[in-house]
Design a protein around this motif. Structure first.
Motif, PDB file in Angstrom:
ATOM      1  N   PRO A 160      35.714  77.162 -50.353  1.00 28.27           N
ATOM      2  CA  PRO A 160      35.274  78.445 -49.845  1.00 28.27           C
ATOM      3  C   PRO A 160      34.463  78.316 -48.431  1.00 28.27           C
ATOM      4  O   PRO A 160      33.647  77.140 -48.511  1.00 28.27           O
ATOM      5  CB  PRO A 160      34.583  79.172 -50.528  1.00 28.27           C
ATOM      6  N   SER A 161      34.384  79.123 -47.535  1.00 31.93           N
ATOM      7  CA  SER A 161      33.682  78.961 -46.309  1.00 31.93           C
ATOM      8  C   SER A 161      32.091  78.813 -46.711  1.00 31.93           C
ATOM      9  O   SER A 161      31.342  78.095 -45.959  1.00 31.93           O
ATOM     10  CB  SER A 161      33.923  80.040 -45.257  1.00 31.93           C
ATOM     11  N   SER A 162      31.696  79.670 -47.869  1.00 34.58           N
ATOM     12  CA  SER A 162      30.173  79.522 -48.122  1.00 34.58           C
ATOM     13  C   SER A 162      29.709  78.118 -48.684  1.00 34.58           C
ATOM     14  O   SER A 162      28.781  77.859 -48.373  1.00 34.58           O
ATOM     15  CB  SER A 162      29.937  80.584 -49.193  1.00 34.58           C
ATOM     16  N   ALA A 163      30.687  77.438 -49.454  1.00 35.39           N
ATOM     17  CA  ALA A 163      30.414  75.989 -49.637  1.00 35.39           C
ATOM     18  C   ALA A 163      30.335  75.119 -48.315  1.00 35.39           C
ATOM     19  O   ALA A 163      29.576  74.365 -48.331  1.00 35.39           O
ATOM     20  CB  ALA A 163      31.181  75.567 -50.661  1.00 35.39           C
ATOM     21  N   SER A 206      30.914  79.624 -58.014  1.00 37.63           N
ATOM     22  CA  SER A 206      31.756  80.736 -58.840  1.00 37.63           C
ATOM     23  C   SER A 206      32.510  80.074 -59.515  1.00 37.63           C
ATOM     24  O   SER A 206      33.448  79.025 -58.799  1.00 37.63           O
ATOM     25  CB  SER A 206      32.368  81.874 -57.930  1.00 37.63           C
ATOM     26  N   ALA A 233      29.560  75.775 -45.642  1.00 39.83           N
ATOM     27  CA  ALA A 233      28.379  76.125 -44.828  1.00 39.83           C
ATOM     28  C   ALA A 233      27.157  75.348 -45.443  1.00 39.83           C
ATOM     29  O   ALA A 233      26.351  74.941 -44.684  1.00 39.83           O
ATOM     30  CB  ALA A 233      28.192  77.410 -44.921  1.00 39.83           C
ATOM     31  N   VAL A 234      27.465  74.833 -46.595  1.00 35.77           N
ATOM     32  CA  VAL A 234      26.064  74.136 -47.227  1.00 35.77           C
ATOM     33  C   VAL A 234      26.409  72.632 -46.932  1.00 35.77           C
ATOM     34  O   VAL A 234      25.553  72.025 -46.512  1.00 35.77           O
ATOM     35  CB  VAL A 234      26.188  74.559 -48.735  1.00 35.77           C
ATOM     36  N   GLY A 245      31.387  75.320 -54.805  1.00 36.35           N
ATOM     37  CA  GLY A 245      30.607  76.522 -54.793  1.00 36.35           C
ATOM     38  C   GLY A 245      30.053  76.802 -56.030  1.00 36.35           C
ATOM     39  O   GLY A 245      29.886  76.002 -57.011  1.00 36.35           O
TER      40      GLY A 245
END
Length: 86
Positions: free
Chosen positions: A54-57, A20, A59-60, A18
């Motif tokens: 993380p789920s946000s990463a 962060s 997703a990418v 990610g």
């Protein structure tokens, strides 16, 4: 001065956990180039830092914690291999 056709360089791509901190590289790929043409075989490896992704990463790039746990290798080993490749 060398023309671009004679210039040797390396294209490097990474995927991370990610944006962060702390940020971990979980995939690295590299391709040696001469001008705009690939030269030789590419290098690619997954790195297992034993951290949650993380789920946000995910997703990418689609690389899950479970996938990296199963397919990732020791980061120090990958770093050594990448340096040798370069």
């Amino acid at each position: 001065m060398k023309s671009m056709q004679e210039t040797e360089w390396v294209l490097i791509d990474t995927e991370t956990t990610g944006l962060s901190q702390p940020i971990y590289v979980i995939e690295v790929a590299a391709q040696k180039m001469r001008g705009w043409e690939p030269e030789g075989e590419p290098y690619q490896a997954y790195l297992n830092h034993d951290v949650d992704i993380p789920s946000s990463a995910i997703a990418v790039h689609g690389l899950t914690t479970q996938f990296i746990a199963q397919n990732g290798r020791d980061p120090k080993t990958v770093h050594t291999e990448l340096i040798e490749f370069l």
